[in-house]
Write a protein that holds these residues in place. Structure first.
Motif, short mmCIF file in Angstrom:
data_model
loop_
_atom_site.label_atom_id
_atom_site.label_comp_id
_atom_site.label_asym_id
_atom_site.label_seq_id
_atom_site.Cartn_x
_atom_site.Cartn_y
_atom_site.Cartn_z
N ILE A 124 11.28 74.80 9.03
CA ILE A 124 10.30 74.97 10.11
C ILE A 124 10.31 76.40 10.63
CG2 ILE A 124 9.73 74.27 12.47
CD1 ILE A 124 10.85 71.48 11.75
N TRP A 125 11.51 76.94 10.82
CA TRP A 125 11.64 78.32 11.30
C TRP A 125 11.03 79.30 10.31
CZ3 TRP A 125 16.67 81.62 11.32
CH2 TRP A 125 16.48 82.77 12.12
N ALA A 126 11.33 79.10 9.02
CA ALA A 126 10.79 79.99 7.99
C ALA A 126 9.27 79.90 7.91
CB ALA A 126 11.41 79.66 6.64
N ALA A 127 8.71 78.71 8.17
CA ALA A 127 7.25 78.53 8.10
C ALA A 127 6.54 79.21 9.27
CB ALA A 127 6.92 77.05 8.06
N ARG A 128 7.21 79.25 10.41
CA ARG A 128 6.54 79.75 11.62
C ARG A 128 6.88 81.20 11.94
NH1 ARG A 128 4.70 75.56 14.97
NH2 ARG A 128 5.28 76.64 16.89
N GLN A 206 3.25 70.91 20.44
CA GLN A 206 2.35 69.82 20.04
C GLN A 206 1.73 70.08 18.67
OE1 GLN A 206 -0.12 69.94 23.56
NE2 GLN A 206 0.78 68.04 24.36
N ILE A 207 1.38 71.34 18.41
CA ILE A 207 0.85 71.69 17.09
C ILE A 207 1.85 71.35 16.00
CG2 ILE A 207 0.19 73.64 15.60
CD1 ILE A 207 -1.99 72.99 17.51
N LEU A 208 3.12 71.66 16.26
CA LEU A 208 4.16 71.40 15.26
C LEU A 208 4.35 69.91 15.02
CD1 LEU A 208 6.50 72.31 13.42
CD2 LEU A 208 7.97 72.33 15.45
N ILE A 211 0.58 67.90 14.47
CA ILE A 211 -0.33 68.31 13.40
C ILE A 211 0.42 68.74 12.15
CG2 ILE A 211 -2.11 69.98 12.73
CD1 ILE A 211 -3.02 70.05 15.63
N GLN A 212 1.27 69.77 12.28
CA GLN A 212 1.88 70.37 11.08
C GLN A 212 2.84 69.42 10.37
OE1 GLN A 212 3.28 74.01 13.06
NE2 GLN A 212 1.86 75.19 11.79
N LEU A 213 3.80 68.86 11.11
CA LEU A 213 4.78 67.98 10.47
C LEU A 213 4.15 66.71 9.89
CD1 LEU A 213 7.94 68.30 12.76
CD2 LEU A 213 7.57 69.27 10.49
N PRO A 214 3.23 66.04 10.60
CA PRO A 214 2.60 64.87 9.96
C PRO A 214 1.83 65.21 8.69
CG PRO A 214 2.28 64.80 12.34
CD PRO A 214 2.89 66.14 12.03
N LEU A 215 1.11 66.34 8.69
CA LEU A 215 0.34 66.71 7.51
C LEU A 215 1.25 67.21 6.38
CD1 LEU A 215 -2.79 68.46 9.09
CD2 LEU A 215 -2.63 66.18 8.08
N ALA A 216 2.42 67.71 6.73
CA ALA A 216 3.36 68.22 5.72
C ALA A 216 4.35 67.15 5.28
CB ALA A 216 4.12 69.42 6.27
N LYS A 217 4.19 65.93 5.78
CA LYS A 217 5.19 64.89 5.56
C LYS A 217 5.44 64.61 4.08
CE LYS A 217 3.92 60.79 6.71
NZ LYS A 217 3.53 59.63 7.55
N THR A 218 4.38 64.55 3.28
CA THR A 218 4.54 64.24 1.86
C THR A 218 5.38 65.31 1.15
OG1 THR A 218 2.41 63.13 1.83
CG2 THR A 218 3.33 63.78 -0.30
N THR A 219 5.11 66.57 1.46
CA THR A 219 5.87 67.65 0.84
C THR A 219 7.32 67.64 1.31
OG1 THR A 219 3.85 68.98 0.84
CG2 THR A 219 5.91 70.14 0.43
#
Length: 286
Positions: A124-128, A206-208, A211-219
């Motif tokens: 998460i840190w590396a992504a943001r 809230q964005i994290l 939005i981001q974690l739910p959409l990135a869940k599969t990966t």
């Protein structure tokens, strides 16, 4: 040829300093990991093997069948994996390696949990943060390309022999996919979706989480799958520093040139790997 830079000497000195100055910390980590592994081993071994096989089989079936588990369509989806789980675990029990299979599974569970506790936040840190990503990526490259045997040397130095150095070496070896795939999943979230969240007044937190974690869940789940498989691939190497389980039997087979023992225990590792892989893949797809 004489060395121009004795890099190994400086690394050894640094490890000596860490061992001496943080001996209490290493002892505490050793106690926690050893107690956790032994507690899980004793707990699982106290449960009748039939019960464990039944629970794992139902978990595999439900992971594949999902909401249709109790319908005819679900039976078609989940029956194949459930049958493989039953036959595979019964084969391990019949070969006399049930205890070692439980020990291997426990080691993988503990190593995977530790790897995810560190790997997902780092991802998460590396992504943001591009700065964090620039720092973390070469470290991950080093961790993935360094021969796994090298990790055993400082692990033994800090924790002696036993399950703890095996778990630590396994964590180091299996951590990178959790970081990389978490970061990749978050970075691949469409920018317009994030902008829409900001437009509706969502905070960064809230964005994290919304939005981001739910959409990135599969990966992210694919990363968890890779962590588990890499942890299983380390069990033989971890046995060289005293870790128990099927890996120790494989190592004994190598030392004694015992083809039968090596093949049977190796087959047990393959069965566990396939079961864990198929279950996590089924969860990721849903």
């Amino acid at each position: 040829m004489d060395k121009l830079i004795d890099l190994g000497k400086y690394i050894e000195q640094g490890i000596n300093v860490l061992e001496e100055s943080l001996s209490g910390l290493w002892g505490a980590i050793d106690d926690v990991i050893s107690w956790t592994v032994e507690f899980l081993n004793d707990t699982f071994l106290a449960i009748p093997f039939v019960v464990i096989i039944a629970l794992v089989t139902f978990g595999a079936y439900y992971a594949n069948a999902g909401k249709q588990a109790f319908k005819k369509e679900g039976l078609k989806k989940g029956a194949g994996l459930a049958l493989f789980v039953v036959l595979g675990l019964l084969l391990i029990w019949a070969m006399g390696y049930w205890k070692e299979a439980i020990q291997t599974t426990t080691l993988v569970i503990v190593a995977t949990i530790i790897a995810l506790l560190f790997g997902i936040p780092l991802g998460i840190w590396a992504a943001r943060s591009n700065t964090a990503n620039a720092i973390i990526r070469p470290i991950l490259d080093l961790m993935q390309t360094m021969p796994a045997f090298v990790y055993l040397i400082p692990a033994i130095f800090f924790f002696s022999v036993g399950n703890t150095p095996g778990v630590i070496a396994t964590v180091i070896f299996s951590l990178p996919p959790a970081v990389r795939l978490t970061s990749l999943g978050i970075r691949n979230v469409p920018e317009d979706v994030i902008e829409a969240g900001h437009a509706f007044g969502a905070t960064d937190k809230q964005i994290l989480f919304k939005i981001q974690l739910p959409l990135a869940k599969t990966t992210i789940l694919a990363g968890i799958n890779q962590v588990i498989l890499l942890a299983l691939s380390m069990v033989v190497i971890a046995s060289m520093v005293g870790a128990k389980g099927l890996g120790a039997i494989v190592y004994q087979g190598i030392q004694q040139n015992d083809i039968a023992k090596g093949f049977e225990s190796g087959l047990g590792i393959v069965v566990l790997a396939i079961i864990l892989d198929r279950i996590t893949q089924a969860v990721a797809k849903k």
